[in-house]
Design a protein around this motif. Structure first.
Motif, PDB file in Angstrom:
ATOM      1  N   ARG A 140       0.828  -1.211   0.000  1.00 35.41           N
ATOM      2  CA  ARG A 140       0.000   0.000   0.000  1.00 35.41           C
ATOM      3  C   ARG A 140       0.858   1.255   0.000  1.00 35.41           C
ATOM      4  O   ARG A 140       0.586   2.197  -0.745  1.00 35.41           O
ATOM      5  N   THR A 141       1.872   1.271   0.828  1.00 36.23           N
ATOM      6  CA  THR A 141       2.724   2.446   0.938  1.00 36.23           C
ATOM      7  C   THR A 141       3.458   2.715  -0.369  1.00 36.23           C
ATOM      8  O   THR A 141       3.496   3.849  -0.851  1.00 36.23           O
ATOM      9  N   VAL A 142       4.034   1.681  -0.953  1.00 35.31           N
ATOM     10  CA  VAL A 142       4.738   1.851  -2.226  1.00 35.31           C
ATOM     11  C   VAL A 142       3.748   2.241  -3.319  1.00 35.31           C
ATOM     12  O   VAL A 142       4.009   3.150  -4.105  1.00 35.31           O
ATOM     13  N   GLY A 143       2.596   1.589  -3.360  1.00 35.73           N
ATOM     14  CA  GLY A 143       1.584   1.915  -4.358  1.00 35.73           C
ATOM     15  C   GLY A 143       1.158   3.373  -4.309  1.00 35.73           C
ATOM     16  O   GLY A 143       0.993   4.027  -5.341  1.00 35.73           O
ATOM     17  N   LYS A 144       1.013   3.905  -3.102  1.00 34.95           N
ATOM     18  CA  LYS A 144       0.603   5.302  -2.931  1.00 34.95           C
ATOM     19  C   LYS A 144       1.697   6.284  -3.330  1.00 34.95           C
ATOM     20  O   LYS A 144       1.412   7.424  -3.669  1.00 34.95           O
ATOM     21  N   ASN A 145       2.942   5.848  -3.270  1.00 35.55           N
ATOM     22  CA  ASN A 145       4.064   6.748  -3.510  1.00 35.55           C
ATOM     23  C   ASN A 145       4.808   6.509  -4.821  1.00 35.55           C
ATOM     24  O   ASN A 145       5.763   7.214  -5.119  1.00 35.55           O
ATOM     25  N   CYS A 146       4.361   5.540  -5.592  1.00 36.55           N
ATOM     26  CA  CYS A 146       5.063   5.186  -6.824  1.00 36.55           C
ATOM     27  C   CYS A 146       4.565   6.030  -7.997  1.00 36.55           C
ATOM     28  O   CYS A 146       3.370   6.034  -8.305  1.00 36.55           O
ATOM     29  N   LYS A 147       5.480   6.715  -8.657  1.00 33.78           N
ATOM     30  CA  LYS A 147       5.113   7.546  -9.810  1.00 33.78           C
ATOM     31  C   LYS A 147       4.771   6.698 -11.025  1.00 33.78           C
ATOM     32  O   LYS A 147       4.150   7.176 -11.961  1.00 33.78           O
ATOM     33  N   ASP A 148       5.134   5.416 -11.009  1.00 39.61           N
ATOM     34  CA  ASP A 148       4.864   4.521 -12.137  1.00 39.61           C
ATOM     35  C   ASP A 148       3.593   3.696 -11.959  1.00 39.61           C
ATOM     36  O   ASP A 148       3.276   2.852 -12.793  1.00 39.61           O
ATOM     37  N   PHE A 149       2.839   3.940 -10.881  1.00 45.99           N
ATOM     38  CA  PHE A 149       1.610   3.182 -10.619  1.00 45.99           C
ATOM     39  C   PHE A 149       0.614   3.360 -11.761  1.00 45.99           C
ATOM     40  O   PHE A 149       0.348   4.473 -12.204  1.00 45.99           O
ATOM     41  N   GLU A 150       0.084   2.229 -12.230  1.00 41.96           N
ATOM     42  CA  GLU A 150      -0.975   2.235 -13.247  1.00 41.96           C
ATOM     43  C   GLU A 150      -1.988   1.168 -12.863  1.00 41.96           C
ATOM     44  O   GLU A 150      -1.638  -0.007 -12.773  1.00 41.96           O
ATOM     45  N   LEU A 151      -3.223   1.578 -12.651  1.00 42.64           N
ATOM     46  CA  LEU A 151      -4.272   0.645 -12.277  1.00 42.64           C
ATOM     47  C   LEU A 151      -4.450  -0.411 -13.357  1.00 42.64           C
ATOM     48  O   LEU A 151      -4.535  -0.096 -14.541  1.00 42.64           O
ATOM     49  N   ASP A 152      -4.492  -1.652 -12.934  1.00 42.97           N
ATOM     50  CA  ASP A 152      -4.746  -2.759 -13.857  1.00 42.97           C
ATOM     51  C   ASP A 152      -6.254  -2.884 -14.028  1.00 42.97           C
ATOM     52  O   ASP A 152      -6.933  -3.505 -13.211  1.00 42.97           O
ATOM     53  N   GLN A 153      -6.778  -2.283 -15.072  1.00 40.17           N
ATOM     54  CA  GLN A 153      -8.225  -2.267 -15.312  1.00 40.17           C
ATOM     55  C   GLN A 153      -8.803  -3.661 -15.515  1.00 40.17           C
ATOM     56  O   GLN A 153      -9.989  -3.870 -15.317  1.00 40.17           O
ATOM     57  N   SER A 154      -7.981  -4.611 -15.911  1.00 45.79           N
ATOM     58  CA  SER A 154      -8.491  -5.962 -16.146  1.00 45.79           C
ATOM     59  C   SER A 154      -8.891  -6.659 -14.844  1.00 45.79           C
ATOM     60  O   SER A 154      -9.633  -7.636 -14.868  1.00 45.79           O
TER      61      SER A 154
END
Length: 67
Positions: free
Chosen positions: A8-22
């Motif tokens: 969660r922490t990395v996901g919130k702070n990662c500039k490369d995060f992209e939601l997997d719509q699938s």
């Protein structure tokens, strides 16, 4: 082993995060916009191997540990 809190922490702070719509319905995007991000729902996260496919997890986590 990676903890849920780290994901969660990395996901919130990662500039490369992209939601997997699938993985989720379109209405789920609204909760992501409100900050409920996690590596587990990022398109770069390999669920089976529990690693970031683009190799940024450790870098983001390390940068947070130093702040």
């Amino acid at each position: 082993m990676v903890s849920v809190e780290q994901l969660r922490t990395v996901g919130k702070n990662c500039k490369d995060f992209e939601l997997d719509q699938s993985l989720y319905a379109n209405n789920f995007s609204m909760s992501i916009a409100n900050g409920d991000r996690s590596c587990e729902i990022c398109r770069h996260w390999d669920v089976n191997r529990k690693i970031c496919r683009i190799g940024v997890f450790d870098d983001v986590l390390s940068s947070l540990d130093q702040s």
